[in-house]
Design a protein around this motif. Structure first.
Motif, PDB file in Angstrom:
ATOM      1  N   TYR A 129      67.087  38.517  72.855  1.00 27.53           N
ATOM      2  CA  TYR A 129      65.880  39.282  72.527  1.00 27.53           C
ATOM      3  C   TYR A 129      64.733  38.389  72.073  1.00 27.53           C
ATOM      4  N   TYR A 130      65.014  37.493  71.097  1.00 30.35           N
ATOM      5  CA  TYR A 130      63.943  36.639  70.565  1.00 30.35           C
ATOM      6  C   TYR A 130      63.560  35.527  71.528  1.00 30.35           C
ATOM      7  N   MET A 131      64.468  35.191  72.453  1.00 31.91           N
ATOM      8  CA  MET A 131      64.216  34.047  73.332  1.00 31.91           C
ATOM      9  C   MET A 131      63.219  34.385  74.420  1.00 31.91           C
TER      10      MET A 131
ATOM     11  N   PRO B  71      58.259  39.879  69.837  1.00 29.10           N
ATOM     12  CA  PRO B  71      58.525  41.291  69.544  1.00 29.10           C
ATOM     13  C   PRO B  71      57.616  41.892  68.490  1.00 29.10           C
ATOM     14  N   LEU B  72      56.692  41.082  67.932  1.00 25.99           N
ATOM     15  CA  LEU B  72      55.959  41.525  66.739  1.00 25.99           C
ATOM     16  C   LEU B  72      54.666  42.243  67.087  1.00 25.99           C
ATOM     17  N   GLY B  73      54.241  43.109  66.185  1.00 25.62           N
ATOM     18  CA  GLY B  73      52.915  43.701  66.288  1.00 25.62           C
ATOM     19  C   GLY B  73      52.911  45.064  66.947  1.00 25.62           C
TER      20      GLY B  73
ATOM     21  N   PRO C  69      53.256  40.025  57.036  1.00 23.48           N
ATOM     22  CA  PRO C  69      52.102  39.165  57.308  1.00 23.48           C
ATOM     23  C   PRO C  69      51.234  39.689  58.452  1.00 23.48           C
ATOM     24  N   GLU C  70      51.835  40.490  59.352  1.00 23.69           N
ATOM     25  CA  GLU C  70      51.063  41.053  60.460  1.00 23.69           C
ATOM     26  C   GLU C  70      50.276  42.279  60.002  1.00 23.69           C
ATOM     27  N   ILE C  71      50.663  42.860  58.858  1.00 23.65           N
ATOM     28  CA  ILE C  71      49.944  44.028  58.328  1.00 23.65           C
ATOM     29  C   ILE C  71      48.654  43.572  57.652  1.00 23.65           C
TER      30      ILE C  71
ATOM     31  N   GLY D 287      62.235  31.021  60.494  1.00 26.15           N
ATOM     32  CA  GLY D 287      61.873  32.157  61.347  1.00 26.15           C
ATOM     33  C   GLY D 287      60.427  32.565  61.204  1.00 26.15           C
ATOM     34  N   PRO D 288      59.472  31.689  61.561  1.00 25.98           N
ATOM     35  CA  PRO D 288      58.044  31.964  61.277  1.00 25.98           C
ATOM     36  C   PRO D 288      57.369  32.967  62.208  1.00 25.98           C
ATOM     37  N   GLY D 289      58.090  33.596  63.128  1.00 25.58           N
ATOM     38  CA  GLY D 289      57.464  34.637  63.961  1.00 25.58           C
ATOM     39  C   GLY D 289      56.277  34.100  64.744  1.00 25.58           C
TER      40      GLY D 289
ATOM     41  N   LEU E 215      58.971  23.904  60.586  1.00 26.63           N
ATOM     42  CA  LEU E 215      59.255  25.272  61.020  1.00 26.63           C
ATOM     43  C   LEU E 215      60.640  25.309  61.676  1.00 26.63           C
ATOM     44  N   VAL E 216      61.506  26.184  61.147  1.00 28.00           N
ATOM     45  CA  VAL E 216      62.845  26.333  61.726  1.00 28.00           C
ATOM     46  C   VAL E 216      62.798  27.570  62.617  1.00 28.00           C
ATOM     47  N   GLU E 217      62.875  27.356  63.911  1.00 26.57           N
ATOM     48  CA  GLU E 217      62.668  28.444  64.877  1.00 26.57           C
ATOM     49  C   GLU E 217      63.470  28.141  66.129  1.00 26.57           C
ATOM     50  N   THR E 218      64.219  29.134  66.620  1.00 25.54           N
ATOM     51  CA  THR E 218      65.025  28.919  67.822  1.00 25.54           C
ATOM     52  C   THR E 218      64.354  29.451  69.091  1.00 25.54           C
ATOM     53  N   SER E 219      63.356  30.326  68.940  1.00 22.48           N
ATOM     54  CA  SER E 219      62.778  30.970  70.119  1.00 22.48           C
ATOM     55  C   SER E 219      61.630  30.146  70.709  1.00 22.48           C
TER      56      SER E 219
ATOM     57  N   ALA F 228      53.812  30.570  70.152  1.00 24.04           N
ATOM     58  CA  ALA F 228      52.859  31.372  69.370  1.00 24.04           C
ATOM     59  C   ALA F 228      52.521  30.655  68.058  1.00 24.04           C
ATOM     60  N   GLN F 229      53.508  30.032  67.446  1.00 27.60           N
ATOM     61  CA  GLN F 229      53.275  29.303  66.186  1.00 27.60           C
ATOM     62  C   GLN F 229      52.358  28.100  66.422  1.00 27.60           C
ATOM     63  N   GLU F 230      52.583  27.422  67.533  1.00 28.71           N
ATOM     64  CA  GLU F 230      51.767  26.261  67.859  1.00 28.71           C
ATOM     65  C   GLU F 230      50.300  26.669  67.968  1.00 28.71           C
TER      66      GLU F 230
ATOM     67  N   GLU G 172      61.722  38.217  56.478  1.00 30.62           N
ATOM     68  CA  GLU G 172      62.430  38.922  57.563  1.00 30.62           C
ATOM     69  C   GLU G 172      63.157  37.938  58.482  1.00 30.62           C
ATOM     70  N   PHE G 173      63.792  36.941  57.896  1.00 26.76           N
ATOM     71  CA  PHE G 173      64.608  36.000  58.645  1.00 26.76           C
ATOM     72  C   PHE G 173      66.086  36.357  58.500  1.00 26.76           C
ATOM     73  N   PHE G 174      66.539  36.582  57.260  1.00 20.21           N
ATOM     74  CA  PHE G 174      67.970  36.792  57.029  1.00 20.21           C
ATOM     75  C   PHE G 174      68.470  38.086  57.692  1.00 20.21           C
TER      76      PHE G 174
HETATM   77  N1  SAH Z   1      58.793  35.705  59.548  1.00 21.27           N
HETATM   78  C1  SAH Z   1      58.098  36.369  60.646  1.00 21.27           C
HETATM   79  C2  SAH Z   1      59.025  36.803  61.786  1.00 21.27           C
HETATM   80  C3  SAH Z   1      60.227  37.636  61.460  1.00 21.27           C
HETATM   81  S1  SAH Z   1      61.192  37.977  62.920  1.00 21.27           S
HETATM   82  C4  SAH Z   1      57.267  37.519  60.114  1.00 21.27           C
HETATM   83  O1  SAH Z   1      57.429  37.882  58.974  1.00 21.27           O
HETATM   84  O2  SAH Z   1      56.457  38.064  60.870  1.00 21.27           O
HETATM   85  C5  SAH Z   1      62.520  36.809  62.797  1.00 21.27           C
HETATM   86  C6  SAH Z   1      62.151  35.383  63.109  1.00 21.27           C
HETATM   87  O3  SAH Z   1      63.324  34.567  62.948  1.00 21.27           O
HETATM   88  C7  SAH Z   1      61.673  35.116  64.523  1.00 21.27           C
HETATM   89  O4  SAH Z   1      60.719  34.093  64.478  1.00 21.27           O
HETATM   90  C8  SAH Z   1      62.960  34.668  65.225  1.00 21.27           C
HETATM   91  O5  SAH Z   1      62.742  33.977  66.421  1.00 21.27           O
HETATM   92  C9  SAH Z   1      63.567  33.817  64.145  1.00 21.27           C
HETATM   93  N2  SAH Z   1      65.028  33.613  64.213  1.00 21.27           N
HETATM   94  C10 SAH Z   1      65.977  34.553  64.390  1.00 21.27           C
HETATM   95  N3  SAH Z   1      67.214  34.015  64.326  1.00 21.27           N
HETATM   96  C11 SAH Z   1      67.029  32.693  64.065  1.00 21.27           C
HETATM   97  C12 SAH Z   1      67.916  31.591  63.865  1.00 21.27           C
HETATM   98  N4  SAH Z   1      69.228  31.759  63.912  1.00 21.27           N
HETATM   99  N5  SAH Z   1      67.390  30.377  63.613  1.00 21.27           N
HETATM  100  C13 SAH Z   1      66.033  30.207  63.545  1.00 21.27           C
HETATM  101  N6  SAH Z   1      65.154  31.210  63.743  1.00 21.27           N
HETATM  102  C14 SAH Z   1      65.636  32.431  63.996  1.00 21.27           C
END
Ligand code: SAH
Length: 358
Positions: free
Chosen positions: A35-37, A41-43, A52-54, A85-87, A114-118, A124-126, A156-158
């Motif tokens: 899904y994230y790859m 999905p935001l907004g 942060p998007e609000i 997970g910086p979205g 930034l720790v991000e897998t997608s 988008a972060q760049e 909203e990472f965990f």
């Molecule tokens: N923090 C952002 C996005 C939340 S959505 C906000 O508040 O708007 C979750 C985020 O975590 C997305 O960027 C997603 O790609 C990332 N993510 C999900 N599982 C991850 C993992 N195992 N390692 C690193 N990033 C992950």
């Protein structure tokens, strides 16, 4: 059937039913179909919206939190500012803007990670952080960020990390698994487990039918954060929806187009989350040597950081439509989201309590 559903079907045919965590990990993070790859999905045009998007107020207040926290750490130079997970990068852009306005020395000392897998969200972060100095370094895992003083932010990472689910029966614990049913998928139960599952402690007596959830990767990351904060000066701010105390319950949910969706209905096409067990994360971080503050409601936290004054300042420069938006955003962040969403800080032993927790 195509894409992820096809992949899951072949995987189950080859190895038998999957744990809920294996299903969730593929549904969200499969390199090709997850899904994230494959999407942002935001907004409003996506599936869900985050704080942060609000409103920019959310990130600005957290930016000021970071500056005060850094000063109370003794203003280490350099230090690492890490977001998990910086979205879209919106939160970090707002953090950096407010922090630089408040204390340019903070900006001069920070190294951004930034720790991000997608790949989609990294792009988008760049874009969102194109003018950030220094430029961010991206990592797949927190372990890849070098040691040293640090501040960690996770919004909203965990809730996106896979959970295993166990169900209590009169014959003992069974694990909930995902199996094939016709063209789709269904939940089944494993035979009674021989060894006790890794349940959160201190839950008291379990009744037949109770479901317990554990996030092995969430606990691992919380312990890694705790270990780092025990070794070097710093703090982490974890914001998410969930419960302050460990509790029985199936909280796995899917969301698509801002509405609830069947968890097994469209793997890879819907967001999947589970409530965060803050007590379990706190035990993992404390077990690794750090100190934990909270969790407290997001509403009370933002009020303590001064969202009222920030909203008033923004309203002074606003036209009437913008003023209404600012008031609505404040009400949403502190009202409807203010209790379900919680904020927990993890800190190095001996430091003053982080802002908002004092
Ligand atoms: N923090 C952002 C996005 C939340 S959505 C906000 O508040 O708007 C979750 C985020 O975590 C997305 O960027 C997603 O790609 C990332 N993510 C999900 N599982 C991850 C993992 N195992 N390692 C690193 N990033 C992950």
């Amino acid at each position: 059937m195509a894409g992820l559903a096809d992949h899951l079907r072949r995987r189950i045919e080859a190895q038998g039913p999957l744990s809920v965590a294996e299903y969730m990990a593929d549904a969200l993070g499969h390199p090709r179909f997850g899904y994230y790859m494959t999407r942002d999905p935001l907004g409003a045009a996506g599936d869900f919206i985050t704080a942060p998007e609000i409103s920019q107020m959310f990130g600005e207040l957290i930016g000021l939190w970071c500056v005060v926290q850094w000063r109370s750490m003794g203003a280490p130079d350099p230090f690492r500012l890490v977001e998990l997970g910086p979205g879209r990068g919106t939160l970090m852009a707002d953090i950096l803007g407010a922090a630089n306005g408040a204390d340019p020395e903070f900006t001069a000392a920070l190294r951004l990670h930034l720790v991000e897998t997608s790949p989609t969200l990294r792009a988008a972060q760049e874009e969102a952080l194109a003018s950030a100095r220094p430029q961010p370094a991206w990592h797949d895992r927190l372990e890849d960020v070098a040691e040293g003083p640090l501040i960690v932010i996770a919004n909203e990472f965990f809730d996106a990390l896979p959970v295993r689910q166990f169900e209590r029966s009169h014959e003992g614990w069974r694990e909930r698994l995902v199996d094939l049913e016709g063209d789709g998928f269904c939940f089944v139960l494993s035979p009674p487990l021989e060894a006790a599952p890794p349940l959160p402690p201190g839950l008291g007596r379990w009744r037949d039918g109770d479901v317990a959830e554990v996030s092995p990767s969430g606990l691992e990351i919380a312990a890694a954060i705790g270990g780092r904060l025990a070794a070097s000066s710093g703090a982490a701010l974890i914001i998410d929806y969930g419960h302050a105390e460990s509790a029985a319950g199936d909280t796995l949910q899917a969301v698509k187009d801002h509405a609830y969706h069947g968890v097994l209905e469209s793997p890879g096409e819907a967001d999947l989350t589970a409530h965060v067990d803050f007590a379990a994360l706190a035990r993992a971080a404390a077990g690794a040597g750090a100190v934990v503050f909270g969790p407290m409601g997001q509403g009370a936290f933002l009020e303590a950081l001064g969202i009222g004054a920030r909203a008033t300042a923004l309203t002074r420069k606003a036209v009437p439509d913008q003023a209404r938006e600012i008031a609505a955003a404040r009400a949403r962040l502190t009202g409807s989201m203010g209790e379900l969403f919680k904020v927990m800080a993890i800190s190095t032993p001996g430091l003053p309590p982080p802002p908002g927790f004092d």
